[in-house]
Design a protein around this motif. Structure first.
Motif, mmCIF file in Angstrom:
data_model
loop_
_atom_site.group_PDB
_atom_site.id
_atom_site.type_symbol
_atom_site.label_atom_id
_atom_site.label_comp_id
_atom_site.label_asym_id
_atom_site.label_seq_id
_atom_site.Cartn_x
_atom_site.Cartn_y
_atom_site.Cartn_z
ATOM 1 N N MET A 1 0.853 -1.168 0.000
ATOM 2 C CA MET A 1 0.000 0.000 0.000
ATOM 3 C C MET A 1 0.905 1.238 0.000
ATOM 4 O O MET A 1 1.769 1.383 0.849
ATOM 5 C CB MET A 1 -0.885 -0.017 1.250
ATOM 6 N N LYS A 2 0.698 2.135 -0.962
ATOM 7 C CA LYS A 2 1.470 3.369 -1.057
ATOM 8 C C LYS A 2 0.611 4.515 -0.522
ATOM 9 O O LYS A 2 -0.466 4.788 -1.043
ATOM 10 C CB LYS A 2 1.881 3.636 -2.491
ATOM 11 N N ILE A 3 1.110 5.183 0.539
ATOM 12 C CA ILE A 3 0.364 6.250 1.183
ATOM 13 C C ILE A 3 1.200 7.526 1.169
ATOM 14 O O ILE A 3 2.370 7.517 1.577
ATOM 15 C CB ILE A 3 0.023 5.894 2.644
ATOM 16 N N THR A 4 0.583 8.613 0.704
ATOM 17 C CA THR A 4 1.209 9.928 0.758
ATOM 18 C C THR A 4 0.209 10.892 1.375
ATOM 19 O O THR A 4 -0.960 10.911 0.987
ATOM 20 C CB THR A 4 1.616 10.427 -0.644
ATOM 21 N N LEU A 5 0.683 11.673 2.333
ATOM 22 C CA LEU A 5 -0.134 12.702 2.970
ATOM 23 C C LEU A 5 0.412 14.047 2.533
ATOM 24 O O LEU A 5 1.604 14.328 2.699
ATOM 25 C CB LEU A 5 -0.077 12.569 4.490
ATOM 26 N N PHE A 6 -0.449 14.871 1.945
ATOM 27 C CA PHE A 6 -0.068 16.192 1.455
ATOM 28 C C PHE A 6 -0.637 17.253 2.383
ATOM 29 O O PHE A 6 -1.787 17.158 2.822
ATOM 30 C CB PHE A 6 -0.651 16.431 0.055
ATOM 31 N N GLY A 7 0.148 18.277 2.647
ATOM 32 C CA GLY A 7 -0.328 19.377 3.477
ATOM 33 C C GLY A 7 0.809 20.328 3.776
ATOM 34 O O GLY A 7 1.794 20.383 3.045
ATOM 35 N N HIS A 31 4.277 14.996 2.206
ATOM 36 C CA HIS A 31 4.672 15.947 1.169
ATOM 37 C C HIS A 31 4.175 17.323 1.589
ATOM 38 O O HIS A 31 2.965 17.555 1.634
ATOM 39 C CB HIS A 31 4.057 15.530 -0.172
ATOM 40 N N ASP A 32 5.093 18.207 1.902
ATOM 41 C CA ASP A 32 4.754 19.565 2.317
ATOM 42 C C ASP A 32 4.630 20.450 1.072
ATOM 43 O O ASP A 32 5.593 20.597 0.322
ATOM 44 C CB ASP A 32 5.841 20.102 3.254
ATOM 45 N N PHE A 33 3.441 21.028 0.874
ATOM 46 C CA PHE A 33 3.217 21.887 -0.291
ATOM 47 C C PHE A 33 4.249 23.012 -0.377
ATOM 48 O O PHE A 33 4.719 23.351 -1.449
ATOM 49 C CB PHE A 33 1.846 22.575 -0.215
ATOM 50 N N ARG A 34 4.537 23.618 0.762
ATOM 51 C CA ARG A 34 5.446 24.772 0.752
ATOM 52 C C ARG A 34 6.889 24.341 0.477
ATOM 53 O O ARG A 34 7.577 24.962 -0.330
ATOM 54 C CB ARG A 34 5.377 25.510 2.082
ATOM 55 N N ALA A 35 7.358 23.337 1.151
ATOM 56 C CA ALA A 35 8.753 22.914 1.014
ATOM 57 C C ALA A 35 9.002 22.105 -0.255
ATOM 58 O O ALA A 35 10.042 22.261 -0.898
ATOM 59 C CB ALA A 35 9.167 22.099 2.232
ATOM 60 N N ASP A 36 8.062 21.240 -0.613
ATOM 61 C CA ASP A 36 8.264 20.316 -1.725
ATOM 62 C C ASP A 36 7.606 20.750 -3.024
ATOM 63 O O ASP A 36 7.809 20.127 -4.057
ATOM 64 C CB ASP A 36 7.729 18.925 -1.344
#
Length: 116
Positions: A1-7, A31-36
């Motif tokens: 299962m591949k899980i990514t949390l964005f915010g 995954h940080d919207f601002r940093a990434d």
């Protein structure tokens, strides 16, 4: 299962979602919207699965600061342009599980998604 949390790391709701995933012992990527940053192709994928309005946090300060003309057009192309220019407009967090998308945080909903 591949899980990514964005915010974004400073968002309380994102912190709750991260704490929940950690407590479940799940391996996920944050995954940080601002940093990434945010790739246009990712937003395209989200908009194929979601109503464009569901992706926007219309209670945010960022939303209220937009000109009325931008807030009036919530079609897919306009929403894509808005969130790429200002990712803080995205309702957070966005959870991707094997390509499926969930916007916002609800422990019950996350449990359902993880069980399926």
């Amino acid at each position: 299962m591949k899980i990514t949390l964005f915010g974004i790391t400073s968002c309380d709701t994102v912190r709750k979602a991260r704490r929940f995933l950690d407590q479940q012992g799940l391996d996920y990527r944050f995954h940080d919207f601002r940093a990434d940053g945010l790739e246009p192709s990712r937003v395209d994928d989200w908009l194929r699965q979601l109503d464009p309005v569901a992706l926007i946090n219309r209670r945010s300060t960022s939303w209220r600061q937009l000109p009325e003309a931008q807030r009036a057009d919530l079609g897919p192309d306009a929403v894509k342009a808005l969130v790429l220019d200002n990712p803080t407009l995205i309702k957070r967090p966005v959870l991707e599980i094997d390509g499926r998308i969930e916007v916002g945080f609800s422990p019950e909903r996350y449990q359902e998604l993880l069980a399926s």
